[in-house]
Motif scaffolding. Sequence first.
Motif, PDB file in Angstrom:
ATOM      1  N   VAL A  12     -11.661  -7.335  -1.690  1.00  0.00           N
ATOM      2  CA  VAL A  12     -12.589  -6.796  -0.694  1.00  0.00           C
ATOM      3  C   VAL A  12     -11.900  -5.729   0.150  1.00  0.00           C
ATOM      4  N   VAL A  13     -10.682  -6.029   0.549  1.00  0.00           N
ATOM      5  CA  VAL A  13      -9.922  -5.087   1.372  1.00  0.00           C
ATOM      6  C   VAL A  13      -9.607  -3.823   0.571  1.00  0.00           C
ATOM      7  N   ARG A  14      -9.171  -3.992  -0.664  1.00  0.00           N
ATOM      8  CA  ARG A  14      -8.833  -2.827  -1.487  1.00  0.00           C
ATOM      9  C   ARG A  14     -10.060  -1.937  -1.694  1.00  0.00           C
ATOM     10  N   LEU A  44       0.846  -1.196   0.000  1.00  0.00           N
ATOM     11  CA  LEU A  44       0.000   0.000   0.000  1.00  0.00           C
ATOM     12  C   LEU A  44       0.879   1.243   0.000  1.00  0.00           C
ATOM     13  N   LEU A  45       0.644   2.124  -0.964  1.00  0.00           N
ATOM     14  CA  LEU A  45       1.342   3.404  -1.047  1.00  0.00           C
ATOM     15  C   LEU A  45       0.328   4.523  -0.844  1.00  0.00           C
ATOM     16  N   THR A  88      -2.303   3.596  -3.895  1.00  0.00           N
ATOM     17  CA  THR A  88      -2.380   2.370  -4.680  1.00  0.00           C
ATOM     18  C   THR A  88      -2.227   1.198  -3.720  1.00  0.00           C
ATOM     19  N   MET A  89      -2.913   0.119  -4.021  1.00  0.00           N
ATOM     20  CA  MET A  89      -2.772  -1.119  -3.266  1.00  0.00           C
ATOM     21  C   MET A  89      -2.695  -2.249  -4.275  1.00  0.00           C
ATOM     22  N   ASP A  90      -1.661  -3.054  -4.161  1.00  0.00           N
ATOM     23  CA  ASP A  90      -1.458  -4.108  -5.148  1.00  0.00           C
ATOM     24  C   ASP A  90      -0.893  -5.342  -4.468  1.00  0.00           C
ATOM     25  N   MET A 101       3.304  17.479   3.437  1.00  0.00           N
ATOM     26  CA  MET A 101       2.814  16.266   2.800  1.00  0.00           C
ATOM     27  C   MET A 101       3.245  15.046   3.604  1.00  0.00           C
ATOM     28  N   PHE A 102       2.403  14.023   3.562  1.00  0.00           N
ATOM     29  CA  PHE A 102       2.667  12.773   4.262  1.00  0.00           C
ATOM     30  C   PHE A 102       2.721  11.641   3.247  1.00  0.00           C
ATOM     31  N   PHE A 103       3.736  10.804   3.363  1.00  0.00           N
ATOM     32  CA  PHE A 103       3.921   9.671   2.464  1.00  0.00           C
ATOM     33  C   PHE A 103       4.103   8.406   3.288  1.00  0.00           C
ATOM     34  N   MET A 104       3.545   7.310   2.800  1.00  0.00           N
ATOM     35  CA  MET A 104       3.610   6.064   3.563  1.00  0.00           C
ATOM     36  C   MET A 104       3.621   4.865   2.622  1.00  0.00           C
ATOM     37  N   ARG A 105       4.410   3.870   2.997  1.00  0.00           N
ATOM     38  CA  ARG A 105       4.423   2.584   2.284  1.00  0.00           C
ATOM     39  C   ARG A 105       4.309   1.473   3.313  1.00  0.00           C
ATOM     40  N   ILE A 106       3.347   0.585   3.107  1.00  0.00           N
ATOM     41  CA  ILE A 106       3.107  -0.524   4.024  1.00  0.00           C
ATOM     42  C   ILE A 106       3.068  -1.833   3.235  1.00  0.00           C
ATOM     43  N   GLU A 107       3.728  -2.832   3.749  1.00  0.00           N
ATOM     44  CA  GLU A 107       3.538  -4.205   3.267  1.00  0.00           C
ATOM     45  C   GLU A 107       2.793  -4.959   4.364  1.00  0.00           C
ATOM     46  N   PHE A 108       1.776  -5.700   3.955  1.00  0.00           N
ATOM     47  CA  PHE A 108       0.994  -6.438   4.937  1.00  0.00           C
ATOM     48  C   PHE A 108       0.561  -7.785   4.369  1.00  0.00           C
ATOM     49  N   ASP A 109       0.291  -8.708   5.287  1.00  0.00           N
ATOM     50  CA  ASP A 109      -0.180 -10.044   4.926  1.00  0.00           C
ATOM     51  C   ASP A 109      -1.644 -10.190   5.286  1.00  0.00           C
TER      52      ASP A 109
END
Length: 288
Positions: A68-70, A11-12, A85-87, A50-58
């Motif tokens: 459904v989550v996206r 997720l970005l 974006t979420m991929d 500005m705020f920027f974030m990158r998350i990796e999740f399971d």
Amino acid sequence: MNTNTNIRAKLLISCLDQPGIVSAVSTFLHQYKANIVQSDQYSTDPSGGMFFMRIEFDLFKESYEFNVVREAFEDIASSFDMEWTMDLASRRKKMAIFVSKEDHCLLELLWKWRAGELAVDIPLVISNHLNLKDDVEAYGIPFFHIPVNKANKEEAEQEAISKLYEYDVDFIVLARYMQILSPDFVGTFPKRIINIHHSFLPAFIGANPYAKAFERGVKLIGATAHYVTNDLDEGPIIEQDILRVNHRYTTDQLKVAGRNVERIALSRAVSWHANDQIIVHGNKTVIF
């Protein structure tokens, strides 16, 4: 936790900095039984920047489907006016390569791809010359020759765009493609065209940078990988690298040094883009 039963996603996020963003995102993921495995964030100014974030999740497969989550995240994104974006981490982006006659950047990308160091699919290579056809086809990749001249430039670009749509390409890499793309082409693939420039931008823009560098007696040779915009060689910079040189280097030796650093800078930029590590904001990039 058994990662074999999980789905990894990325997720970005970018938005105006404001209280509650991290809490809202983490609470949302917790509600969907997601496990955050990596989280990075950056704020340009805590007071209204500005705020920027990158998350990796399971996600557990037996809990919630990724789509459904996206879809559900849209409510969170809207409340903070996010660009996001979420991929799936497993989805390999389709990368097209454009090249002219020089092979060093092309072959670096192909070698890394074959070695498994570049997590992309390469459905096609497009060139305005035939010089590298055999090299590309030796990797089992379709090669398309689309000649370009002043009389047919618009037609050639439309042919290339058709091929990119046909192969459902995600992004494009200009591996020393010696043509200036039109605003129509660039506008068709915004923030999805990566170029390598054979100098340490903003120095020595335009043609013959190594001759200019030699004349100035430079002590560093550099290369710049950047996103393509309608402003020539002025798009958001992704990566830059340098090699030290001295007065003994001839113009040809500077070119050899330049080719080495071009390969390194471009391959890094492509890898970061493919791994969803880049957020573009204005004419700058944030790289996690």
